[in-house]
Design an enzyme around this catalytic site. Structure first.
Site, PDB file in Angstrom:
ATOM      1  N   SER A  50       0.873  -1.067   0.045  1.00  0.00           N
ATOM      2  CA  SER A  50       0.057  -0.089  -0.143  1.00  0.00           C
ATOM      3  C   SER A  50       0.877   1.268   0.017  1.00  0.00           C
ATOM      4  CB  SER A  50      -0.980  -0.066   1.261  1.00  0.00           C
ATOM      5  OG  SER A  50      -0.117   0.069   2.407  1.00  0.00           O
ATOM      6  N   ASP A  85      -0.524  -1.444  -4.163  1.00  0.00           N
ATOM      7  CA  ASP A  85      -2.062  -1.727  -3.736  1.00  0.00           C
ATOM      8  C   ASP A  85      -2.720  -0.606  -3.577  1.00  0.00           C
ATOM      9  OD1 ASP A  85      -4.165  -3.444  -2.825  1.00  0.00           O
ATOM     10  OD2 ASP A  85      -3.449  -3.204  -0.933  1.00  0.00           O
ATOM     11  N   HIS A  86      -3.900  -0.252  -4.150  1.00  0.00           N
ATOM     12  CA  HIS A  86      -4.383   1.158  -3.816  1.00  0.00           C
ATOM     13  C   HIS A  86      -3.751   2.334  -4.408  1.00  0.00           C
ATOM     14  CE1 HIS A  86      -8.323  -0.799  -2.623  1.00  0.00           C
ATOM     15  NE2 HIS A  86      -7.448  -1.571  -1.769  1.00  0.00           N
ATOM     16  N   ASP A 106      -6.029   3.044  -8.178  1.00  0.00           N
ATOM     17  CA  ASP A 106      -7.697   3.125  -7.644  1.00  0.00           C
ATOM     18  C   ASP A 106      -8.147   4.385  -7.438  1.00  0.00           C
ATOM     19  OD1 ASP A 106      -9.970   3.169  -6.244  1.00  0.00           O
ATOM     20  OD2 ASP A 106      -8.935   2.453  -4.239  1.00  0.00           O
ATOM     21  N   GLY A 179     -10.166  -5.367   6.330  1.00  0.00           N
ATOM     22  CA  GLY A 179      -9.964  -5.458   7.750  1.00  0.00           C
ATOM     23  C   GLY A 179     -10.932  -6.749   8.348  1.00  0.00           C
ATOM     24  N   HIS A 208     -10.721  -8.027  -2.903  1.00  0.00           N
ATOM     25  CA  HIS A 208     -10.078  -7.271  -1.841  1.00  0.00           C
ATOM     26  C   HIS A 208     -10.705  -7.763  -0.605  1.00  0.00           C
ATOM     27  CE1 HIS A 208      -7.631  -4.112  -3.884  1.00  0.00           C
ATOM     28  NE2 HIS A 208      -8.172  -4.565  -4.787  1.00  0.00           N
ATOM     29  N   GLY A 209     -10.388  -7.519   0.623  1.00  0.00           N
ATOM     30  CA  GLY A 209     -10.627  -7.931   1.914  1.00  0.00           C
ATOM     31  C   GLY A 209     -10.669  -9.068   2.040  1.00  0.00           C
ATOM     32  N   GLY A 210      -9.685 -10.121   1.634  1.00  0.00           N
ATOM     33  CA  GLY A 210      -9.739 -11.553   1.618  1.00  0.00           C
ATOM     34  C   GLY A 210      -9.551 -12.181   3.120  1.00  0.00           C
TER      35      GLY A 210
HETATM   36  P1  13P Z   1      -7.628  -7.549   4.403  1.00  0.00           P
HETATM   37  O1  13P Z   1      -6.784  -6.581   5.118  1.00  0.00           O
HETATM   38  O2  13P Z   1      -9.109  -7.580   4.832  1.00  0.00           O
HETATM   39  O3  13P Z   1      -6.952  -8.907   4.179  1.00  0.00           O
HETATM   40  O4  13P Z   1      -7.584  -6.945   2.953  1.00  0.00           O
HETATM   41  C1  13P Z   1      -6.456  -6.767   2.037  1.00  0.00           C
HETATM   42  C2  13P Z   1      -6.747  -6.155   0.769  1.00  0.00           C
HETATM   43  O5  13P Z   1      -7.775  -6.061   0.306  1.00  0.00           O
HETATM   44  C3  13P Z   1      -5.417  -5.285   0.274  1.00  0.00           C
HETATM   45  O6  13P Z   1      -6.061  -4.302  -0.835  1.00  0.00           O
END
Ligand code: 13P
Length: 291
Positions: A50, A85-86, A106, A179, A208-210
């Site tokens: 990031s 990332d982003h 992004d 998160g 995202h948000g895995g």
């Molecule tokens: P998490 O922090 O929920 O695993 O998400 C990571 C993410 O999507 C990074 O762009």
């Protein structure tokens, strides 16, 4: 093996109905642990950074050089992509300049027309250098690096327009959150995901948000076109737990055994990262795919 663009590994994953794990890195230990685990598993991998983590690690050049040198030093043979990332518009350009092999621009917070224009520009610049590009439509909820969003599901028509620009893979909000997921989370909108996959004519999609999505639900998303799963919080939780156990057992106070030596101190966290990485590679199917 030099760092590679993420295009081929993502396209292979899309065709093979599995997903590449994209792990966020924070420092040298994170990078080394993930690479060791992926090399052992023979899994292609994306290391992503990031803009906040990039600043923390002293800038794009430091990160690119660190990752390249670690890959070389460890004799890594699996394909590794270094991905922003982003990224902001300026950040994406700086990452391309510094030797990243993949970038996310992004522009999801801009009005759509502006997102489109800027995405087009970043795609042309990146592709002229053989670098892969991810763009975003809709919003990922939750908070990452201090940037908070309520999350907004992507419009399949907007996804089609961005996909037609020639983006390599597309992040589309489908109810996913960065998160930890709240207890009353409604789950991924798999119907919307299928619509997006159809509208984009089979463009590889990014989840995202895995962290914290039941593995079965992620696998259903993979069946509907997700080929890259982003994971950040999961490795942070694993590392923190490993470290907590070390300190709570008082091992840092073992003066004779030099339990305070940073290499010993950080080992349990690193081992926990490796175990989690192995579990996720198996869960999302990239395990053994670079054998
Ligand atoms: P998490 O922090 O929920 O695993 O998400 C990571 C993410 O999507 C990074 O762009």
């Amino acid at each position: 093996m030099p760092l590679v663009s993420a295009t081929k590994m993502i396209n292979d994953a899309h065709a093979g109905h599995y997903a590449i794990c994209a792990f966020n890195i924070n420092n040298l230990e994170w990078t080394k642990s993930i690479l060791e685990a992926c090399e052992k598993a023979k899994a292609p991998v994306i290391l992503e950074v990031s803009e906040g983590a990039n600043k923390y690690m002293c800038g794009f050049k430091t990160v690119a050089n660190m990752v390249k040198n670690i890959v070389e030093f460890l004799g890594v043979t699996i394909p590794v992509a270094l991905h922003l990332d982003h990224g902001t518009y300026e950040g994406a350009k700086a990452a391309i300049e510094a030797g990243y092999t993949s970038v996310m621009f992004d522009g999801s917070h801009y009005p759509f027309e502006e997102n489109l224009e800027k995405s087009k520009e970043i795609i042309a610049l990146a592709h002229s250098k053989g670098i892969s590009v991810e763009c975003e439509v809709g919003g990922i909820g939750g908070s990452e690096d201090g940037v908070t969003s309520a999350g907004e599901k992507a419009d399949p028509e907007e996804c089609r327009t961005i996909a037609n620009l020639g983006v390599d893979f597309l992040a589309a909000g489908i109810g996913n959150i960065h998160g930890i997921y709240p207890a009353d989370w409604q789950g991924l909108d798999l119907q919307r995901l299928a619509e997006i996959q159809e509208a984009t004519n089979g463009k590889p999609l990014v989840l995202h948000g895995g962290t914290g999505i039941p593995y079965e639900m992620v696998r259903s998303a993979i069946e509907r076109g997700v080929s890259k799963v982003n994971i950040n919080t999961d490795l942070q939780l694993a590392f923190a737990k490993g470290e907590r156990e070390y300190f709570e057992a008082g091992k840092d106070q073992d003066l004779k055994g030099k339990g305070f030596d940073p290499r010993k101190l950080l080992k349990p966290g690193c081992e926990a990262i490796k175990a989690k990485v192995e579990e996720l590679l198996k869960a999302f199917g990239s395990y053994g795919k670079a054998a």
